[in-house]
Design a protein around this motif. Structure first.
Motif, short mmCIF file in Angstrom:
data_model
loop_
_atom_site.label_atom_id
_atom_site.label_comp_id
_atom_site.label_asym_id
_atom_site.label_seq_id
_atom_site.Cartn_x
_atom_site.Cartn_y
_atom_site.Cartn_z
N THR A 96 2.14 6.15 -7.09
CA THR A 96 1.04 6.96 -7.61
C THR A 96 1.32 8.45 -7.42
OG1 THR A 96 -0.53 5.20 -7.10
CG2 THR A 96 -1.43 7.39 -7.46
N THR A 97 1.84 8.80 -6.25
CA THR A 97 2.16 10.21 -6.00
C THR A 97 3.24 10.68 -6.96
OG1 THR A 97 1.58 9.96 -3.67
CG2 THR A 97 2.96 11.84 -4.26
N ALA A 98 4.27 9.86 -7.16
CA ALA A 98 5.34 10.22 -8.08
C ALA A 98 4.81 10.36 -9.50
CB ALA A 98 6.45 9.18 -8.03
N SER A 99 3.92 9.44 -9.90
CA SER A 99 3.35 9.48 -11.25
C SER A 99 2.51 10.74 -11.44
CB SER A 99 2.51 8.23 -11.50
OG SER A 99 1.92 8.25 -12.78
N LEU A 100 1.65 11.03 -10.47
CA LEU A 100 0.81 12.23 -10.58
C LEU A 100 1.66 13.50 -10.62
CD1 LEU A 100 -2.02 11.22 -8.09
CD2 LEU A 100 -2.27 11.52 -10.55
N THR A 101 2.70 13.52 -9.80
CA THR A 101 3.58 14.70 -9.78
C THR A 101 4.29 14.86 -11.11
OG1 THR A 101 3.91 14.42 -7.38
CG2 THR A 101 5.51 15.79 -8.57
N TYR A 102 4.82 13.75 -11.63
CA TYR A 102 5.51 13.80 -12.93
C TYR A 102 4.56 14.25 -14.03
CZ TYR A 102 7.92 12.22 -17.13
OH TYR A 102 8.50 12.17 -18.37
N ASN A 103 3.36 13.70 -14.04
CA ASN A 103 2.38 14.07 -15.06
C ASN A 103 2.02 15.55 -14.97
OD1 ASN A 103 2.43 11.41 -15.77
ND2 ASN A 103 0.40 10.90 -14.96
N ALA A 104 1.93 16.07 -13.76
CA ALA A 104 1.61 17.49 -13.59
C ALA A 104 2.72 18.37 -14.15
CB ALA A 104 1.37 17.80 -12.12
N PHE A 105 3.96 17.97 -13.90
CA PHE A 105 5.09 18.78 -14.37
C PHE A 105 5.29 18.66 -15.88
CE2 PHE A 105 6.45 19.03 -9.91
CZ PHE A 105 6.89 20.34 -9.86
N THR A 106 4.76 17.60 -16.51
CA THR A 106 4.94 17.40 -17.96
C THR A 106 3.62 17.59 -18.70
OG1 THR A 106 4.59 15.00 -17.69
CG2 THR A 106 6.87 15.82 -17.66
N ALA A 107 2.67 18.29 -18.10
CA ALA A 107 1.34 18.44 -18.71
C ALA A 107 1.32 19.38 -19.90
CB ALA A 107 0.34 18.92 -17.66
N GLY A 108 2.32 20.22 -20.03
CA GLY A 108 2.34 21.13 -21.17
C GLY A 108 2.44 20.39 -22.48
N SER A 146 0.84 -1.21 0.00
CA SER A 146 0.00 0.00 0.00
C SER A 146 0.87 1.26 0.00
CB SER A 146 -0.93 0.00 1.21
OG SER A 146 -1.81 -1.10 1.17
N VAL A 147 1.92 1.22 0.83
CA VAL A 147 2.82 2.37 0.88
C VAL A 147 3.53 2.54 -0.46
CG1 VAL A 147 4.93 3.28 1.95
CG2 VAL A 147 3.14 2.25 3.37
N LEU A 148 3.99 1.41 -1.04
CA LEU A 148 4.67 1.47 -2.34
C LEU A 148 3.74 2.01 -3.42
CD1 LEU A 148 7.18 0.81 -4.01
CD2 LEU A 148 6.27 -1.50 -4.33
N LEU A 149 2.49 1.54 -3.42
CA LEU A 149 1.52 2.03 -4.40
C LEU A 149 1.27 3.52 -4.22
CD1 LEU A 149 -0.51 1.43 -6.68
CD2 LEU A 149 -2.20 0.88 -4.91
N LEU A 150 1.19 3.96 -2.98
CA LEU A 150 0.98 5.38 -2.70
C LEU A 150 2.15 6.21 -3.20
CD1 LEU A 150 -0.66 7.64 -1.36
CD2 LEU A 150 0.52 7.10 0.79
N VAL A 151 3.37 5.72 -2.95
CA VAL A 151 4.56 6.45 -3.39
C VAL A 151 4.61 6.53 -4.91
CG1 VAL A 151 7.08 6.37 -3.47
CG2 VAL A 151 5.89 5.92 -1.32
#
Length: 349
Positions: A46-58, A39-44
């Motif tokens: 997912t958070t990393a993926s969402l953060t990366y996607n936000a920074f590369t959304a342009g 669960s912790v690994l999935l959270l980490v």
């Protein structure tokens, strides 16, 4: 039961009541810890993926100076070479675009007016599903109409590469009177079920699939590796501009959504019985394949030629799947041969 001579019957030793269930709590603790770690690994992740996607959304902007025309219901980007001669229309395959023809088209433009369009879902045309042979064909026929091609003296020679072979085949079946001749280039036009396995859509879900796509597109080395595998040693090496040419269409607005939709549809194609109907269409046809095209079986070129009623196929020595890039002069010669057949043969039907 044993008996003691002085104290009487001897009771058998009793098992420790706490010894038996000890394994169960231990297993339960292990399972709970595993679930917690996962669960912790999935959270980490997912958070990393969402953060990366936000920074590369342009999203990337299309190149400047593109040419467009309305083709059926699609605002269609296209390129044009040459000013005289009979028309040739080039139709790309999956994940390609009009620029994929940039080595072949100038050779054909010496004697022809050459056009190449971006099918919807690829390149810089408006992305609008469904991404099927039917929709692509309506776009192609709309493109011919918009450019006033298909009338007497203006019937184009259609070249369909890879999955584009199905599109030009269907166009010739729907509007044989508007088509001069047809070439299937590195494609058999069949619906073979090729594409990602259905289970992939359950494995590749957001936000992870978006992250994986963007990571892949950001890796020049990966793009060059895919290109080299498909094109072969005869192809020019991709420089920075070449990498951008393949990458940028997948970075413009709407491209990611269209990509997932296209992967869901699978590689577009037609039933064998439908493709075989092309044999009855009385226009010149030809089949051209790279001699080392490993996307298809070894016998595919010959089977395809027989199926559509074409002469024996042309096999381009040393070429793989992107013959228009690796061997433009040989493909141009095959197109010229088909064009001559179109002008020399009497039209029947």
């Amino acid at each position: 039961m044993d008996t003691h001579p002085e104290t009487g019957p001897i009771e058998p030793p009793q098992a420790d009541a706490d010894a038996v269930p000890r394994a169960t709590p231990r297993l339960g603790r292990w399972a709970r810890r595993s679930v917690l770690v996962l669960s912790v690994l999935l959270l980490v992740v997912t958070t990393a993926s969402l953060t990366y996607n936000a920074f590369t959304a342009g999203r990337a902007a299309p190149p400047a100076g593109l040419r467009y025309v309305q083709a059926a219901d699609i605002r269609t980007r296209y390129r044009e070479w040459g000013t005289t001669g009979s028309p040739v229309v080039l139709v790309h395959g999956a994940f390609e675009q009009a620029d994929t023809w940039s080595r072949l088209a100038p050779l054909l433009a010496r004697d022809h007016r050459v056009y190449a369009l971006d099918l919807t879902g690829d390149g810089y045309s408006r992305r609008r599903g469904p991404y099927t042979v039917d929709h692509f064909t309506r776009q192609l026929l709309g493109f011919l109409g918009a450019l006033h091609l298909g009338g007497p003296g203006e019937r184009p020679l259609l070249v369909g590469h890879s999955s584009g072979a199905a599109v030009v085949t269907e166009a010739a079946l729907r509007a044989p009177g508007r088509i001069g001749s047809v070439m299937l280039l590195d494609g058999d036009a069949l619906d073979t079920g090729a594409g990602p396995p259905p289970a992939l859509k359950y494995l590749l879900i957001d936000p992870y699939r978006t992250s994986l796509l963007r990571l892949g597109l950001s890796t020049d080395r990966l793009i060059r590796a895919v290109y080299d595998a498909q094109c072969g040693p005869a192809c020019p090496r991709l420089d920075a501009a070449g990498v951008d040419e393949w990458r940028r269409p997948l970075r413009v607005a709407g491209a990611e959504t269209a990509l997932w939709d296209m992967l869901g549809e699978g590689v577009p194609g037609l039933p064998a019985s439908r493709v075989a109907r092309l044999a009855a269409v009385r226009i010149p046809k030809s089949v051209v394949f790279g001699a080392y095209d490993d996307v298809f079986g070894k016998g595919t070129p010959q089977e395809t030629a027989r199926r559509i009623g074409a002469p024996p196929p042309t096999l381009v020595p040393g070429a793989r799947h992107l013959t228009m890039i690796s061997s433009p002069h040989q493909v141009a010669a095959a197109v010229e041969s088909l064009a001559r057949a179109g002008t020399e043969a009497p039209r029947r039907g």
